[in-house]
Design a protein around this motif. Structure first.
Motif, PDB file in Angstrom:
ATOM      1  N   ASN A   1     -45.668  22.557  -3.900  1.00  0.00           N
ATOM      2  CA  ASN A   1     -45.776  21.171  -4.354  1.00  0.00           C
ATOM      3  C   ASN A   1     -46.733  21.057  -5.540  1.00  0.00           C
ATOM      4  O   ASN A   1     -46.449  20.354  -6.517  1.00  0.00           O
ATOM      5  CB  ASN A   1     -46.249  20.293  -3.201  1.00  0.00           C
ATOM      6  CG  ASN A   1     -46.259  18.820  -3.551  1.00  0.00           C
ATOM      7  OD1 ASN A   1     -45.237  18.247  -3.929  1.00  0.00           O
ATOM      8  ND2 ASN A   1     -47.429  18.201  -3.446  1.00  0.00           N
ATOM      9  N   THR A   2     -47.867  21.773  -5.466  1.00  0.00           N
ATOM     10  CA  THR A   2     -48.851  21.745  -6.551  1.00  0.00           C
ATOM     11  C   THR A   2     -48.254  22.317  -7.838  1.00  0.00           C
ATOM     12  O   THR A   2     -48.525  21.820  -8.943  1.00  0.00           O
ATOM     13  CB  THR A   2     -50.104  22.551  -6.164  1.00  0.00           C
ATOM     14  OG1 THR A   2     -50.667  21.983  -4.969  1.00  0.00           O
ATOM     15  CG2 THR A   2     -51.137  22.533  -7.268  1.00  0.00           C
ATOM     16  N   ALA A   3     -47.414  23.353  -7.701  1.00  0.00           N
ATOM     17  CA  ALA A   3     -46.804  23.991  -8.871  1.00  0.00           C
ATOM     18  C   ALA A   3     -45.591  23.236  -9.384  1.00  0.00           C
ATOM     19  O   ALA A   3     -45.024  23.603 -10.420  1.00  0.00           O
ATOM     20  CB  ALA A   3     -46.410  25.425  -8.521  1.00  0.00           C
ATOM     21  N   GLY A   4     -45.164  22.196  -8.660  1.00  0.00           N
ATOM     22  CA  GLY A   4     -43.989  21.432  -9.090  1.00  0.00           C
ATOM     23  C   GLY A   4     -42.684  22.140  -8.828  1.00  0.00           C
ATOM     24  O   GLY A   4     -41.663  21.856  -9.495  1.00  0.00           O
TER      25      GLY A   4
ATOM     26  N   ALA B   1     -42.986  30.936  -8.021  1.00  0.00           N
ATOM     27  CA  ALA B   1     -41.562  31.033  -8.335  1.00  0.00           C
ATOM     28  C   ALA B   1     -40.773  31.603  -7.164  1.00  0.00           C
ATOM     29  O   ALA B   1     -39.542  31.634  -7.188  1.00  0.00           O
ATOM     30  CB  ALA B   1     -41.362  31.925  -9.564  1.00  0.00           C
ATOM     31  N   ALA B   2     -41.493  32.022  -6.114  1.00  0.00           N
ATOM     32  CA  ALA B   2     -40.846  32.640  -4.961  1.00  0.00           C
ATOM     33  C   ALA B   2     -40.334  31.613  -3.950  1.00  0.00           C
ATOM     34  O   ALA B   2     -39.781  32.003  -2.914  1.00  0.00           O
ATOM     35  CB  ALA B   2     -41.826  33.595  -4.262  1.00  0.00           C
ATOM     36  N   GLY B   3     -40.504  30.329  -4.206  1.00  0.00           N
ATOM     37  CA  GLY B   3     -40.060  29.339  -3.247  1.00  0.00           C
ATOM     38  C   GLY B   3     -39.645  28.040  -3.926  1.00  0.00           C
ATOM     39  O   GLY B   3     -39.880  27.816  -5.126  1.00  0.00           O
ATOM     40  N   ARG B   4     -39.046  27.179  -3.118  1.00  0.00           N
ATOM     41  CA  ARG B   4     -38.584  25.875  -3.631  1.00  0.00           C
ATOM     42  C   ARG B   4     -38.558  24.873  -2.481  1.00  0.00           C
ATOM     43  O   ARG B   4     -38.196  25.213  -1.351  1.00  0.00           O
ATOM     44  CB  ARG B   4     -37.170  26.006  -4.214  1.00  0.00           C
ATOM     45  CG  ARG B   4     -36.777  24.878  -5.150  1.00  0.00           C
ATOM     46  CD  ARG B   4     -37.381  25.059  -6.521  1.00  0.00           C
ATOM     47  NE  ARG B   4     -36.975  24.008  -7.441  1.00  0.00           N
ATOM     48  CZ  ARG B   4     -37.438  23.911  -8.681  1.00  0.00           C
ATOM     49  NH1 ARG B   4     -38.295  24.819  -9.154  1.00  0.00           N
ATOM     50  NH2 ARG B   4     -37.030  22.934  -9.476  1.00  0.00           N
ATOM     51  N   ILE B   5     -38.955  23.631  -2.789  1.00  0.00           N
ATOM     52  CA  ILE B   5     -38.893  22.552  -1.816  1.00  0.00           C
ATOM     53  C   ILE B   5     -37.758  21.628  -2.182  1.00  0.00           C
ATOM     54  O   ILE B   5     -37.597  21.272  -3.358  1.00  0.00           O
ATOM     55  CB  ILE B   5     -40.220  21.764  -1.778  1.00  0.00           C
ATOM     56  CG1 ILE B   5     -41.378  22.647  -1.342  1.00  0.00           C
ATOM     57  CG2 ILE B   5     -40.089  20.550  -0.855  1.00  0.00           C
ATOM     58  CD1 ILE B   5     -42.735  21.965  -1.477  1.00  0.00           C
ATOM     59  N   LEU B   6     -36.957  21.255  -1.199  1.00  0.00           N
ATOM     60  CA  LEU B   6     -35.932  20.233  -1.403  1.00  0.00           C
ATOM     61  C   LEU B   6     -36.521  18.882  -0.964  1.00  0.00           C
ATOM     62  O   LEU B   6     -36.821  18.690   0.201  1.00  0.00           O
ATOM     63  CB  LEU B   6     -34.672  20.545  -0.605  1.00  0.00           C
ATOM     64  CG  LEU B   6     -33.573  19.480  -0.699  1.00  0.00           C
ATOM     65  CD1 LEU B   6     -33.073  19.318  -2.139  1.00  0.00           C
ATOM     66  CD2 LEU B   6     -32.404  19.824   0.234  1.00  0.00           C
TER      67      LEU B   6
END
Length: 377
Positions: free
Chosen positions: A221-224, A367-372
Protein backbone atom coordinates in the motif's frame (compact mmCIF):
# COMPACT_ATOMS: atom_id res chain seq x y z
CA UNK A 1 88.90 -30.55 52.13
CA UNK A 2 90.18 -27.04 51.45
CA UNK A 3 89.88 -25.74 55.07
CA UNK A 4 91.51 -28.82 56.63
CA UNK A 5 94.45 -28.71 54.21
CA UNK A 6 95.11 -25.02 54.89
CA UNK A 7 94.93 -25.68 58.66
CA UNK A 8 97.42 -28.54 58.43
CA UNK A 9 99.80 -26.29 56.52
CA UNK A 10 99.28 -23.45 59.04
CA UNK A 11 98.28 -20.91 56.40
CA UNK A 12 95.33 -18.88 55.11
CA UNK A 13 93.23 -19.92 52.06
CA UNK A 14 94.59 -18.69 48.80
CA UNK A 15 92.44 -16.57 46.49
CA UNK A 16 91.76 -19.57 44.28
CA UNK A 17 90.79 -21.68 47.29
CA UNK A 18 88.53 -18.91 48.60
CA UNK A 19 86.64 -18.92 45.28
CA UNK A 20 86.25 -22.71 45.31
CA UNK A 21 85.01 -22.57 48.91
CA UNK A 22 82.39 -19.95 48.05
CA UNK A 23 81.09 -22.06 45.12
CA UNK A 24 80.79 -25.11 47.37
CA UNK A 25 78.74 -23.12 49.90
CA UNK A 26 76.41 -21.80 47.15
CA UNK A 27 75.86 -25.32 45.84
CA UNK A 28 75.06 -26.61 49.32
CA UNK A 29 72.60 -23.78 49.99
CA UNK A 30 70.80 -24.48 46.68
CA UNK A 31 70.43 -28.17 47.50
CA UNK A 32 69.12 -27.41 50.99
CA UNK A 33 66.51 -25.01 49.50
CA UNK A 34 65.32 -27.71 47.04
CA UNK A 35 65.01 -30.22 49.87
CA UNK A 36 62.89 -27.73 51.82
CA UNK A 37 60.60 -27.12 48.77
CA UNK A 38 60.06 -30.87 48.33
CA UNK A 39 59.12 -31.21 52.01
CA UNK A 40 56.60 -28.34 51.77
CA UNK A 41 55.13 -29.86 48.58
CA UNK A 42 54.64 -33.21 50.28
CA UNK A 43 52.91 -31.49 53.20
CA UNK A 44 50.51 -29.62 50.90
CA UNK A 45 49.73 -32.82 48.98
CA UNK A 46 48.91 -34.63 52.20
CA UNK A 47 46.56 -31.84 53.32
CA UNK A 48 44.75 -31.78 49.92
CA UNK A 49 44.31 -35.55 49.96
CA UNK A 50 42.71 -35.30 53.39
CA UNK A 51 40.29 -32.58 52.21
CA UNK A 52 39.36 -34.39 48.98
CA UNK A 53 38.69 -37.56 50.92
CA UNK A 54 35.98 -35.76 52.89
CA UNK A 55 34.24 -34.31 49.81
CA UNK A 56 31.04 -35.85 48.39
CA UNK A 57 31.06 -35.50 44.63
CA UNK A 58 27.60 -35.21 43.04
CA UNK A 59 26.62 -34.61 39.43
CA UNK A 60 23.44 -33.03 38.05
CA UNK A 61 21.24 -35.31 36.05
CA UNK A 62 21.43 -34.22 32.41
CA UNK A 63 18.24 -32.77 30.90
CA UNK A 64 17.27 -35.30 28.27
CA UNK A 65 14.43 -33.59 26.40
CA UNK A 66 12.20 -30.53 26.22
CA UNK A 67 9.80 -31.93 28.83
CA UNK A 68 12.69 -32.24 31.32
CA UNK A 69 13.75 -28.67 30.55
CA UNK A 70 10.22 -27.29 31.07
CA UNK A 71 9.77 -29.22 34.31
CA UNK A 72 13.18 -27.96 35.50
CA UNK A 73 12.02 -24.38 34.86
CA UNK A 74 8.78 -25.00 36.74
CA UNK A 75 10.66 -26.60 39.65
CA UNK A 76 12.96 -23.59 39.87
CA UNK A 77 16.05 -25.57 38.85
CA UNK A 78 16.36 -23.36 35.77
CA UNK A 79 15.32 -19.74 35.48
CA UNK A 80 14.42 -19.85 31.79
CA UNK A 81 15.32 -21.61 28.55
CA UNK A 82 15.42 -20.92 24.83
CA UNK A 83 14.21 -23.40 22.24
CA UNK A 84 15.67 -23.23 18.75
CA UNK A 85 13.21 -22.89 15.88
CA UNK A 86 13.57 -25.17 12.88
CA UNK A 87 11.60 -26.31 9.85
CA UNK A 88 8.92 -28.87 10.61
CA UNK A 89 9.95 -32.50 10.06
CA UNK A 90 8.23 -34.44 7.28
CA UNK A 91 5.66 -37.10 8.03
CA UNK A 92 8.19 -39.87 7.34
CA UNK A 93 11.02 -38.34 9.41
CA UNK A 94 12.14 -39.99 12.65
CA UNK A 95 13.17 -36.70 14.30
CA UNK A 96 11.51 -36.35 17.74
CA UNK A 97 8.81 -33.68 18.06
CA UNK A 98 10.13 -30.81 20.20
CA UNK A 99 8.55 -27.83 21.96
CA UNK A 100 9.60 -25.55 19.09
CA UNK A 101 7.90 -27.87 16.58
CA UNK A 102 4.52 -27.19 18.18
CA UNK A 103 5.20 -23.43 18.01
CA UNK A 104 6.26 -23.62 14.34
CA UNK A 105 3.21 -25.77 13.56
CA UNK A 106 1.02 -23.05 15.07
CA UNK A 107 2.85 -20.38 13.08
CA UNK A 108 2.21 -22.26 9.84
CA UNK A 109 -1.51 -22.45 10.68
CA UNK A 110 -1.98 -18.98 12.19
CA UNK A 111 0.35 -16.88 10.03
CA UNK A 112 -0.76 -17.45 6.41
CA UNK A 113 2.46 -16.19 4.79
CA UNK A 114 4.85 -17.88 7.24
CA UNK A 115 5.33 -21.19 5.44
CA UNK A 116 6.17 -19.65 2.06
CA UNK A 117 8.21 -16.66 3.27
CA UNK A 118 12.00 -16.55 3.36
CA UNK A 119 12.98 -17.03 7.01
CA UNK A 120 16.17 -15.71 8.61
CA UNK A 121 16.85 -17.24 12.04
CA UNK A 122 19.51 -15.72 14.28
CA UNK A 123 20.73 -16.45 17.81
CA UNK A 124 20.81 -12.79 18.88
CA UNK A 125 18.53 -9.78 18.45
CA UNK A 126 20.93 -7.36 16.76
CA UNK A 127 19.55 -5.63 13.64
CA UNK A 128 20.39 -7.22 10.30
CA UNK A 129 20.12 -5.73 6.80
CA UNK A 130 18.76 -7.25 3.61
CA UNK A 131 20.27 -5.70 0.45
CA UNK A 132 17.93 -4.69 -2.37
CA UNK A 133 18.75 -3.68 -5.93
CA UNK A 134 17.17 -0.27 -6.45
CA UNK A 135 15.71 0.32 -9.87
CA UNK A 136 16.69 -1.64 -12.96
CA UNK A 137 19.77 -3.83 -12.82
CA UNK A 138 22.55 -3.09 -15.36
CA UNK A 139 21.68 -4.50 -18.77
CA UNK A 140 23.93 -6.73 -20.85
CA UNK A 141 24.69 -5.84 -24.49
CA UNK A 142 26.28 -7.46 -27.54
CA UNK A 143 29.60 -5.93 -28.52
CA UNK A 144 31.61 -6.23 -31.72
CA UNK A 145 35.15 -7.55 -31.74
CA UNK A 146 37.36 -4.95 -30.13
CA UNK A 147 34.31 -3.00 -29.04
CA UNK A 148 33.99 -1.30 -25.66
CA UNK A 149 31.88 -2.86 -22.96
CA UNK A 150 29.94 -0.18 -21.12
CA UNK A 151 30.29 -0.41 -17.35
CA UNK A 152 27.46 0.27 -14.97
CA UNK A 153 27.10 -0.41 -11.29
CA UNK A 154 23.85 -1.63 -9.73
CA UNK A 155 22.45 0.65 -7.05
CA UNK A 156 21.75 -1.09 -3.78
CA UNK A 157 19.56 -0.07 -0.89
CA UNK A 158 18.81 -2.12 2.19
CA UNK A 159 15.98 -3.04 4.51
CA UNK A 160 16.68 -3.38 8.23
CA UNK A 161 15.14 -6.24 10.18
CA UNK A 162 15.00 -5.92 13.96
CA UNK A 163 13.32 -8.10 16.58
CA UNK A 164 9.94 -7.23 18.08
CA UNK A 165 8.87 -9.29 21.11
CA UNK A 166 5.55 -11.11 20.88
CA UNK A 167 4.76 -12.40 24.37
CA UNK A 168 2.05 -14.57 25.89
CA UNK A 169 1.27 -15.86 29.37
CA UNK A 170 -0.23 -19.35 29.62
CA UNK A 171 -1.75 -20.75 32.83
CA UNK A 172 -1.29 -24.39 33.77
CA UNK A 173 -2.82 -26.15 36.75
CA UNK A 174 -0.21 -27.35 39.26
CA UNK A 175 -1.91 -30.77 39.43
CA UNK A 176 -1.56 -31.22 35.65
CA UNK A 177 2.06 -30.10 35.70
CA UNK A 178 2.87 -32.58 38.47
CA UNK A 179 1.19 -35.42 36.60
CA UNK A 180 3.71 -37.74 34.95
CA UNK A 181 1.23 -38.48 32.16
CA UNK A 182 0.63 -34.82 31.29
CA UNK A 183 2.27 -33.81 27.99
CA UNK A 184 3.64 -30.47 29.17
CA UNK A 185 5.61 -29.84 25.97
CA UNK A 186 2.57 -30.17 23.72
CA UNK A 187 0.26 -28.22 26.04
CA UNK A 188 2.55 -25.21 26.37
CA UNK A 189 3.72 -25.40 22.74
CA UNK A 190 0.21 -25.43 21.30
CA UNK A 191 -1.33 -22.95 23.75
CA UNK A 192 1.46 -20.39 23.48
CA UNK A 193 2.04 -21.07 19.79
CA UNK A 194 -1.59 -20.40 18.83
CA UNK A 195 -1.62 -17.02 20.57
CA UNK A 196 1.75 -15.96 19.19
CA UNK A 197 0.90 -17.20 15.69
CA UNK A 198 -2.29 -15.14 15.46
CA UNK A 199 -0.49 -11.99 16.61
CA UNK A 200 2.44 -12.61 14.25
CA UNK A 201 0.06 -13.40 11.38
CA UNK A 202 -1.73 -10.10 11.85
CA UNK A 203 1.58 -8.20 11.99
CA UNK A 204 3.06 -9.96 8.94
CA UNK A 205 -0.09 -9.02 7.01
CA UNK A 206 -1.04 -5.57 8.31
CA UNK A 207 1.79 -4.55 10.69
CA UNK A 208 2.80 -0.90 10.60
CA UNK A 209 6.53 -1.37 11.27
CA UNK A 210 6.27 0.67 14.49
CA UNK A 211 6.80 -1.54 17.58
CA UNK A 212 5.72 -4.44 15.35
CA UNK A 213 6.79 -6.04 12.06
CA UNK A 214 5.89 -4.50 8.69
CA UNK A 215 3.12 -6.44 6.95
CA UNK A 216 3.13 -7.12 3.23
CA UNK A 217 -0.18 -5.27 2.76
CA UNK A 218 1.29 -2.20 4.47
CA UNK A 219 4.42 -2.36 2.29
CA UNK A 220 2.44 -2.74 -0.94
CA UNK A 221 0.00 0.00 0.00
CA UNK A 222 2.84 2.40 0.88
CA UNK A 223 4.53 1.67 -2.47
CA UNK A 224 1.28 2.20 -4.38
CA UNK A 225 1.22 -1.38 -5.70
CA UNK A 226 -2.57 -1.21 -6.12
CA UNK A 227 -5.03 -2.30 -8.78
CA UNK A 228 -8.48 -0.73 -8.37
CA UNK A 229 -11.40 -2.89 -9.43
CA UNK A 230 -13.81 -1.55 -12.06
CA UNK A 231 -16.26 -4.50 -11.98
CA UNK A 232 -15.80 -5.29 -15.64
CA UNK A 233 -17.55 -8.36 -17.03
CA UNK A 234 -20.89 -9.89 -16.16
CA UNK A 235 -23.63 -7.93 -14.42
CA UNK A 236 -23.54 -10.38 -11.51
CA UNK A 237 -20.08 -9.11 -10.61
CA UNK A 238 -21.41 -5.71 -9.54
CA UNK A 239 -22.47 -6.93 -6.11
CA UNK A 240 -19.07 -8.50 -5.40
CA UNK A 241 -16.99 -5.28 -5.66
CA UNK A 242 -14.66 -6.97 -8.20
CA UNK A 243 -14.87 -9.18 -11.28
CA UNK A 244 -12.82 -11.87 -13.00
CA UNK A 245 -11.29 -9.20 -15.24
CA UNK A 246 -10.19 -7.20 -12.19
CA UNK A 247 -8.46 -10.28 -10.78
CA UNK A 248 -6.60 -10.76 -14.05
CA UNK A 249 -5.51 -7.12 -14.01
CA UNK A 250 -4.03 -7.55 -10.53
CA UNK A 251 -2.26 -10.79 -11.48
CA UNK A 252 -0.64 -9.44 -14.63
CA UNK A 253 0.46 -6.26 -12.92
CA UNK A 254 3.24 -8.50 -11.56
CA UNK A 255 6.32 -8.94 -13.71
CA UNK A 256 6.84 -12.45 -15.15
CA UNK A 257 9.61 -13.32 -12.67
CA UNK A 258 7.10 -12.98 -9.83
CA UNK A 259 4.44 -15.14 -11.50
CA UNK A 260 5.51 -18.67 -10.63
CA UNK A 261 4.40 -21.56 -8.39
CA UNK A 262 5.53 -19.62 -5.29
CA UNK A 263 3.06 -16.83 -6.05
CA UNK A 264 -0.08 -17.02 -3.90
CA UNK A 265 -3.39 -15.21 -3.59
CA UNK A 266 -4.26 -14.05 -0.05
CA UNK A 267 -7.98 -13.44 0.37
CA UNK A 268 -10.17 -12.37 3.28
CA UNK A 269 -12.80 -14.85 4.47
CA UNK A 270 -15.63 -12.77 2.99
CA UNK A 271 -13.68 -12.40 -0.26
CA UNK A 272 -13.34 -16.19 -0.51
CA UNK A 273 -17.14 -16.50 -0.40
CA UNK A 274 -17.58 -13.94 -3.18
CA UNK A 275 -14.81 -15.48 -5.29
CA UNK A 276 -16.60 -18.80 -5.14
CA UNK A 277 -19.57 -17.18 -6.94
CA UNK A 278 -17.71 -15.25 -9.65
CA UNK A 279 -17.88 -16.56 -13.23
CA UNK A 280 -15.94 -15.45 -16.25
CA UNK A 281 -17.56 -14.42 -19.54
CA UNK A 282 -17.90 -18.09 -20.54
CA UNK A 283 -19.75 -19.01 -17.38
CA UNK A 284 -16.80 -20.80 -15.76
CA UNK A 285 -16.15 -20.25 -12.05
CA UNK A 286 -12.82 -18.49 -11.57
CA UNK A 287 -12.08 -20.25 -8.25
CA UNK A 288 -11.22 -23.82 -9.14
CA UNK A 289 -11.24 -26.64 -6.57
CA UNK A 290 -8.18 -28.85 -6.34
CA UNK A 291 -8.31 -32.25 -8.03
CA UNK A 292 -5.89 -33.71 -5.45
CA UNK A 293 -6.67 -34.23 -1.77
CA UNK A 294 -4.94 -31.79 0.55
CA UNK A 295 -4.04 -29.34 -2.22
CA UNK A 296 -5.33 -25.73 -2.17
CA UNK A 297 -7.83 -24.21 -4.55
CA UNK A 298 -6.50 -22.14 -7.44
CA UNK A 299 -7.50 -18.77 -8.83
CA UNK A 300 -6.38 -18.07 -12.41
CA UNK A 301 -3.85 -20.90 -11.96
CA UNK A 302 -2.36 -19.70 -8.64
CA UNK A 303 -2.88 -21.09 -5.14
CA UNK A 304 -5.32 -19.40 -2.77
CA UNK A 305 -4.89 -18.91 0.98
CA UNK A 306 -7.60 -17.62 3.25
CA UNK A 307 -6.06 -14.81 5.31
CA UNK A 308 -8.29 -13.94 8.25
CA UNK A 309 -6.29 -10.78 8.93
CA UNK A 310 -7.33 -9.05 5.70
CA UNK A 311 -10.22 -6.59 5.75
CA UNK A 312 -13.72 -7.79 4.99
CA UNK A 313 -14.95 -7.03 1.50
CA UNK A 314 -16.51 -3.61 1.22
CA UNK A 315 -16.30 -0.40 -0.70
CA UNK A 316 -12.63 0.37 -1.54
CA UNK A 317 -11.49 -2.41 0.80
CA UNK A 318 -8.16 -4.22 0.48
CA UNK A 319 -9.44 -7.76 0.81
CA UNK A 320 -7.40 -9.53 -1.88
CA UNK A 321 -3.67 -9.49 -2.54
CA UNK A 322 -1.31 -11.59 -4.61
CA UNK A 323 2.32 -11.97 -3.58
CA UNK A 324 5.44 -13.90 -4.45
CA UNK A 325 5.86 -15.28 -0.93
CA UNK A 326 9.66 -15.98 -0.95
CA UNK A 327 10.20 -12.25 -1.56
CA UNK A 328 8.73 -11.57 1.89
CA UNK A 329 11.31 -11.92 4.68
CA UNK A 330 10.58 -13.03 8.24
CA UNK A 331 13.40 -12.65 10.76
CA UNK A 332 13.17 -14.79 13.92
CA UNK A 333 15.64 -13.90 16.67
CA UNK A 334 16.81 -16.03 19.57
CA UNK A 335 14.33 -18.87 19.21
CA UNK A 336 11.48 -19.11 21.73
CA UNK A 337 12.12 -18.18 25.36
CA UNK A 338 10.11 -19.81 28.13
CA UNK A 339 10.05 -18.83 31.82
CA UNK A 340 7.61 -19.53 34.67
CA UNK A 341 6.31 -18.04 37.90
CA UNK A 342 4.24 -19.75 40.59
CA UNK A 343 3.95 -16.83 43.04
CA UNK A 344 1.57 -14.69 40.99
CA UNK A 345 -1.09 -17.41 40.69
CA UNK A 346 -0.51 -19.00 44.10
CA UNK A 347 -4.14 -18.59 45.21
CA UNK A 348 -5.47 -20.66 42.29
CA UNK A 349 -2.69 -23.27 42.48
CA UNK A 350 -1.54 -22.56 38.95
CA UNK A 351 1.65 -21.62 37.14
CA UNK A 352 2.15 -18.73 34.77
CA UNK A 353 4.24 -19.81 31.78
CA UNK A 354 5.63 -16.85 29.84
CA UNK A 355 6.61 -17.38 26.21
CA UNK A 356 8.46 -14.76 24.14
CA UNK A 357 8.93 -14.94 20.37
CA UNK A 358 10.99 -12.18 18.72
CA UNK A 359 10.22 -11.45 15.08
CA UNK A 360 10.32 -8.84 12.33
CA UNK A 361 9.31 -8.87 8.68
CA UNK A 362 9.66 -6.83 5.51
CA UNK A 363 8.99 -6.90 1.79
CA UNK A 364 12.20 -5.44 0.29
CA UNK A 365 10.94 -5.51 -3.32
CA UNK A 366 7.36 -4.25 -3.51
CA UNK A 367 7.18 -5.28 -7.17
CA UNK A 368 6.69 -8.81 -5.82
CA UNK A 369 3.06 -8.23 -4.86
CA UNK A 370 -0.18 -6.45 -5.72
CA UNK A 371 -3.33 -5.46 -3.86
CA UNK A 372 -6.73 -5.55 -5.51
CA UNK A 373 -8.76 -2.63 -4.14
CA UNK A 374 -12.49 -3.26 -4.29
CA UNK A 375 -14.59 -0.93 -6.38
CA UNK A 376 -16.46 1.83 -4.59
CA UNK A 377 -20.13 1.06 -4.15
Amino acid sequence: NLVARASDEARELSAEEEAQYAKLNESMDSKLAKIEDVKKGEERSAKLSAVIGNLEVTSMKPLENDADVLRAIIAGEKRSARFELRALATATATTPVTFADFVVEALVDGNPIYEGASKIRTTDIRNITVPVVAGTAPAAAFVSQGGTISASDPVFTSVTLGAYAAATLTLASQQLVDSAGFNLVEYVGRAAGAQIAYLAGSACTLGTGTVQPTGFVTALNTAGALTTATKQGTAAAAATFFSAADLADALYALTPKYRNPNTVWHVASSAAVKLRKIQDTTGQFVLQPSLAAGQPETLLGYRVKENVHLAAVGSASKSIAIIHEPSFYIREAGGVEVATSSERYFEINSLGIRTIYQVDSALPDTAAGRILVSATS
